[in-house]
Scaffold this motif. Structure first.
Motif, PDB file in Angstrom:
ATOM      1  N   THR A  95       0.911  -1.084  -0.063  1.00 52.85           N
ATOM      2  CA  THR A  95       0.088  -0.158  -0.123  1.00 52.85           C
ATOM      3  C   THR A  95       1.120   1.260  -0.059  1.00 52.85           C
ATOM      4  O   THR A  95       2.028   1.071   0.530  1.00 52.85           O
ATOM      5  CB  THR A  95      -0.852   0.125   1.310  1.00 52.85           C
ATOM      6  OG1 THR A  95      -0.223   0.038   2.270  1.00 52.85           O
ATOM      7  CG2 THR A  95      -1.907  -1.190   1.173  1.00 52.85           C
ATOM      8  N   ASP A  96       0.327   2.246  -0.480  1.00 50.72           N
ATOM      9  CA  ASP A  96       0.803   3.619  -0.360  1.00 50.72           C
ATOM     10  C   ASP A  96       0.570   4.387   0.950  1.00 50.72           C
ATOM     11  O   ASP A  96       0.210   3.632   1.952  1.00 50.72           O
ATOM     12  CB  ASP A  96       0.381   4.474  -1.383  1.00 50.72           C
ATOM     13  CG  ASP A  96      -0.917   4.920  -1.367  1.00 50.72           C
ATOM     14  OD1 ASP A  96      -1.763   4.565  -0.423  1.00 50.72           O
ATOM     15  OD2 ASP A  96      -1.443   5.525  -2.553  1.00 50.72           O
ATOM     16  N   GLY A  97       1.120   5.603   1.076  1.00 54.31           N
ATOM     17  CA  GLY A  97       1.007   6.089   2.230  1.00 54.31           C
ATOM     18  C   GLY A  97      -0.415   6.350   2.906  1.00 54.31           C
ATOM     19  O   GLY A  97      -0.837   6.468   3.948  1.00 54.31           O
ATOM     20  N   SER A  98      -1.218   6.273   1.826  1.00 53.97           N
ATOM     21  CA  SER A  98      -2.736   6.663   2.189  1.00 53.97           C
ATOM     22  C   SER A  98      -3.571   5.315   2.596  1.00 53.97           C
ATOM     23  O   SER A  98      -4.751   5.102   2.772  1.00 53.97           O
ATOM     24  CB  SER A  98      -3.428   7.393   1.248  1.00 53.97           C
ATOM     25  OG  SER A  98      -3.474   6.478   0.046  1.00 53.97           O
ATOM     26  N   GLY A  99      -2.825   4.208   2.172  1.00 52.74           N
ATOM     27  CA  GLY A  99      -3.392   2.917   2.594  1.00 52.74           C
ATOM     28  C   GLY A  99      -4.197   2.171   1.213  1.00 52.74           C
ATOM     29  O   GLY A  99      -4.547   1.169   1.125  1.00 52.74           O
ATOM     30  N   LYS A 100      -3.974   2.998   0.087  1.00 54.90           N
ATOM     31  CA  LYS A 100      -4.495   2.381  -1.159  1.00 54.90           C
ATOM     32  C   LYS A 100      -3.551   1.403  -1.835  1.00 54.90           C
ATOM     33  O   LYS A 100      -2.292   1.373  -1.725  1.00 54.90           O
ATOM     34  CB  LYS A 100      -4.601   3.667  -2.108  1.00 54.90           C
ATOM     35  CG  LYS A 100      -5.033   3.270  -3.460  1.00 54.90           C
ATOM     36  CD  LYS A 100      -4.983   4.357  -4.614  1.00 54.90           C
ATOM     37  CE  LYS A 100      -5.450   3.998  -5.873  1.00 54.90           C
ATOM     38  NZ  LYS A 100      -5.326   5.103  -6.883  1.00 54.90           N
ATOM     39  N   VAL A 101      -4.117   0.219  -2.209  1.00 58.37           N
ATOM     40  CA  VAL A 101      -3.151  -0.714  -2.733  1.00 58.37           C
ATOM     41  C   VAL A 101      -2.528  -0.451  -4.039  1.00 58.37           C
ATOM     42  O   VAL A 101      -3.098   0.258  -4.658  1.00 58.37           O
ATOM     43  CB  VAL A 101      -4.246  -1.902  -2.989  1.00 58.37           C
ATOM     44  CG1 VAL A 101      -3.149  -3.151  -3.715  1.00 58.37           C
ATOM     45  CG2 VAL A 101      -4.611  -2.464  -1.664  1.00 58.37           C
ATOM     46  N   ALA A 102      -1.133  -0.602  -3.981  1.00 58.55           N
ATOM     47  CA  ALA A 102      -0.306  -0.013  -4.877  1.00 58.55           C
ATOM     48  C   ALA A 102       0.275  -1.183  -5.878  1.00 58.55           C
ATOM     49  O   ALA A 102       0.721  -1.032  -7.042  1.00 58.55           O
ATOM     50  CB  ALA A 102       0.885   0.803  -4.327  1.00 58.55           C
ATOM     51  N   GLY A 103       0.160  -2.305  -5.245  1.00 50.43           N
ATOM     52  CA  GLY A 103       0.638  -3.701  -5.880  1.00 50.43           C
ATOM     53  C   GLY A 103       0.249  -4.842  -5.093  1.00 50.43           C
ATOM     54  O   GLY A 103       0.123  -4.882  -3.904  1.00 50.43           O
ATOM     55  N   THR A 104       0.240  -6.271  -5.718  1.00 50.98           N
ATOM     56  CA  THR A 104       0.163  -7.111  -5.271  1.00 50.98           C
ATOM     57  C   THR A 104       0.950  -8.412  -5.882  1.00 50.98           C
ATOM     58  O   THR A 104       1.160  -8.489  -6.818  1.00 50.98           O
ATOM     59  CB  THR A 104      -1.310  -7.932  -5.291  1.00 50.98           C
ATOM     60  OG1 THR A 104      -2.306  -6.988  -5.087  1.00 50.98           O
ATOM     61  CG2 THR A 104      -1.676  -9.312  -4.738  1.00 50.98           C
ATOM     62  N   SER A 105       1.653  -9.342  -4.692  1.00 52.78           N
ATOM     63  CA  SER A 105       2.641 -10.136  -5.137  1.00 52.78           C
ATOM     64  C   SER A 105       1.882 -11.455  -4.804  1.00 52.78           C
ATOM     65  O   SER A 105       1.507 -11.636  -3.691  1.00 52.78           O
ATOM     66  CB  SER A 105       4.048 -10.114  -4.704  1.00 52.78           C
ATOM     67  OG  SER A 105       4.565  -8.723  -5.464  1.00 52.78           O
ATOM     68  N   SER A 106       2.438 -12.662  -5.399  1.00 47.37           N
ATOM     69  CA  SER A 106       1.873 -13.908  -4.826  1.00 47.37           C
ATOM     70  C   SER A 106       3.060 -14.661  -4.392  1.00 47.37           C
ATOM     71  O   SER A 106       4.287 -14.401  -5.079  1.00 47.37           O
ATOM     72  CB  SER A 106       1.098 -14.688  -6.155  1.00 47.37           C
ATOM     73  OG  SER A 106       2.025 -14.986  -7.285  1.00 47.37           O
ATOM     74  N   VAL A 107       3.031 -15.674  -3.529  1.00 46.15           N
ATOM     75  CA  VAL A 107       3.899 -16.468  -3.020  1.00 46.15           C
ATOM     76  C   VAL A 107       3.505 -18.008  -3.023  1.00 46.15           C
ATOM     77  O   VAL A 107       2.180 -18.328  -2.601  1.00 46.15           O
ATOM     78  CB  VAL A 107       4.402 -16.069  -1.454  1.00 46.15           C
ATOM     79  CG1 VAL A 107       5.218 -16.864  -0.937  1.00 46.15           C
ATOM     80  CG2 VAL A 107       4.574 -14.593  -1.381  1.00 46.15           C
ATOM     81  N   SER A 108       4.432 -18.687  -3.522  1.00 43.58           N
ATOM     82  CA  SER A 108       3.981 -20.332  -3.768  1.00 43.58           C
ATOM     83  C   SER A 108       4.718 -21.010  -2.858  1.00 43.58           C
ATOM     84  O   SER A 108       6.149 -20.845  -2.949  1.00 43.58           O
ATOM     85  CB  SER A 108       3.666 -20.651  -5.045  1.00 43.58           C
ATOM     86  OG  SER A 108       3.591 -22.174  -5.178  1.00 43.58           O
ATOM     87  N   ILE A 109       4.422 -21.925  -1.923  1.00 42.12           N
ATOM     88  CA  ILE A 109       5.723 -22.559  -1.114  1.00 42.12           C
ATOM     89  C   ILE A 109       4.948 -24.257  -1.248  1.00 42.12           C
ATOM     90  O   ILE A 109       3.606 -24.461  -0.957  1.00 42.12           O
ATOM     91  CB  ILE A 109       5.431 -22.373   0.335  1.00 42.12           C
ATOM     92  CG1 ILE A 109       5.865 -20.811   0.649  1.00 42.12           C
ATOM     93  CG2 ILE A 109       6.392 -23.394   0.988  1.00 42.12           C
ATOM     94  CD1 ILE A 109       7.288 -20.583   0.093  1.00 42.12           C
ATOM     95  N   ASP A 110       5.777 -25.044  -1.485  1.00 41.07           N
ATOM     96  CA  ASP A 110       5.727 -26.595  -1.557  1.00 41.07           C
ATOM     97  C   ASP A 110       6.560 -27.184  -0.667  1.00 41.07           C
ATOM     98  O   ASP A 110       7.568 -27.361  -0.677  1.00 41.07           O
ATOM     99  CB  ASP A 110       5.937 -27.028  -3.021  1.00 41.07           C
ATOM    100  CG  ASP A 110       5.552 -28.549  -3.288  1.00 41.07           C
ATOM    101  OD1 ASP A 110       5.301 -29.284  -2.092  1.00 41.07           O
ATOM    102  OD2 ASP A 110       5.386 -29.175  -4.355  1.00 41.07           O
ATOM    103  N   THR A 111       5.884 -27.494   0.549  1.00 41.95           N
ATOM    104  CA  THR A 111       6.716 -28.123   1.773  1.00 41.95           C
ATOM    105  C   THR A 111       6.887 -29.659   1.389  1.00 41.95           C
ATOM    106  O   THR A 111       7.622 -30.395   2.280  1.00 41.95           O
ATOM    107  CB  THR A 111       5.778 -28.112   3.242  1.00 41.95           C
ATOM    108  OG1 THR A 111       4.661 -28.522   2.903  1.00 41.95           O
ATOM    109  CG2 THR A 111       5.650 -26.623   3.314  1.00 41.95           C
ATOM    110  N   ALA A 112       6.426 -30.238   0.369  1.00 43.24           N
ATOM    111  CA  ALA A 112       6.797 -31.403   0.068  1.00 43.24           C
ATOM    112  C   ALA A 112       7.902 -31.672  -1.052  1.00 43.24           C
ATOM    113  O   ALA A 112       8.421 -32.622  -1.084  1.00 43.24           O
ATOM    114  CB  ALA A 112       5.622 -32.061  -0.703  1.00 43.24           C
ATOM    115  N   ASP A 113       8.577 -30.255  -1.417  1.00 40.50           N
ATOM    116  CA  ASP A 113       9.581 -30.363  -2.434  1.00 40.50           C
ATOM    117  C   ASP A 113      10.548 -29.348  -1.580  1.00 40.50           C
ATOM    118  O   ASP A 113      10.824 -28.377  -2.173  1.00 40.50           O
ATOM    119  CB  ASP A 113       9.302 -30.075  -3.656  1.00 40.50           C
ATOM    120  CG  ASP A 113       9.914 -29.943  -4.586  1.00 40.50           C
ATOM    121  OD1 ASP A 113      11.229 -30.768  -4.538  1.00 40.50           O
ATOM    122  OD2 ASP A 113      10.093 -29.127  -5.771  1.00 40.50           O
ATOM    123  N   PRO A 114      11.502 -29.971  -0.486  1.00 42.13           N
ATOM    124  CA  PRO A 114      12.411 -29.092  -0.217  1.00 42.13           C
ATOM    125  C   PRO A 114      13.626 -28.916  -0.830  1.00 42.13           C
ATOM    126  O   PRO A 114      13.619 -29.428  -2.103  1.00 42.13           O
ATOM    127  CB  PRO A 114      12.673 -29.874   1.430  1.00 42.13           C
ATOM    128  CG  PRO A 114      12.592 -31.356   0.623  1.00 42.13           C
ATOM    129  CD  PRO A 114      11.284 -31.362  -0.053  1.00 42.13           C
TER     130      PRO A 114
END
Length: 100
Positions: free
Chosen positions: A65-84
């Motif tokens: 978010t920016d200083g006013s709380g408006k969403v400026a961007g989104t990123s995704s995260v993917s984790i596979d705990t079966a594939d260390p």
């Protein structure tokens, strides 16, 4: 499920989907952010996601978010705990140093 590729050989694959909501809370996702960023420039974000059950796949999203709380961007995260990480990488000894 199958798919035909250019050389007419069939291949199989697994199709997955995920819906992430603000109410989802699996494990502990922590983000280390720079104190200041600039428009049009790159910035580095460090992430750690701990306390996840083994042999599972997780998908999450971070909203920036920016200083006013408006969403400026989104990123995704993917984790596979079966594939260390391969054990060879975790236990690789540091190179020996020559005495001077």
């Amino acid at each position: 499920m199958g798919n035909w590729i250019a050389n007419n050989v069939s291949t199989t694959f697994e199709l997955s989907s995920a819906i992430v909501t603000a109410a989802d809370s699996n494990g502990s996702l922590k983000a280390m952010l720079p104190t200041r960023v600039y428009a049009g420039q790159y910035a580095t974000v460090g992430l750690s996601w701990s306390a996840l059950a083994p042999q599972q796949r997780y998908f999450g999203a971070l909203q920036f978010t920016d200083g006013s709380g408006k969403v400026a961007g989104t990123s995704s995260v993917s984790i596979d705990t079966a594939d260390p990480l391969p054990v060879a990488y975790l236990s690789k000894p540091a190179p020996a140093r020559r005495a001077q």
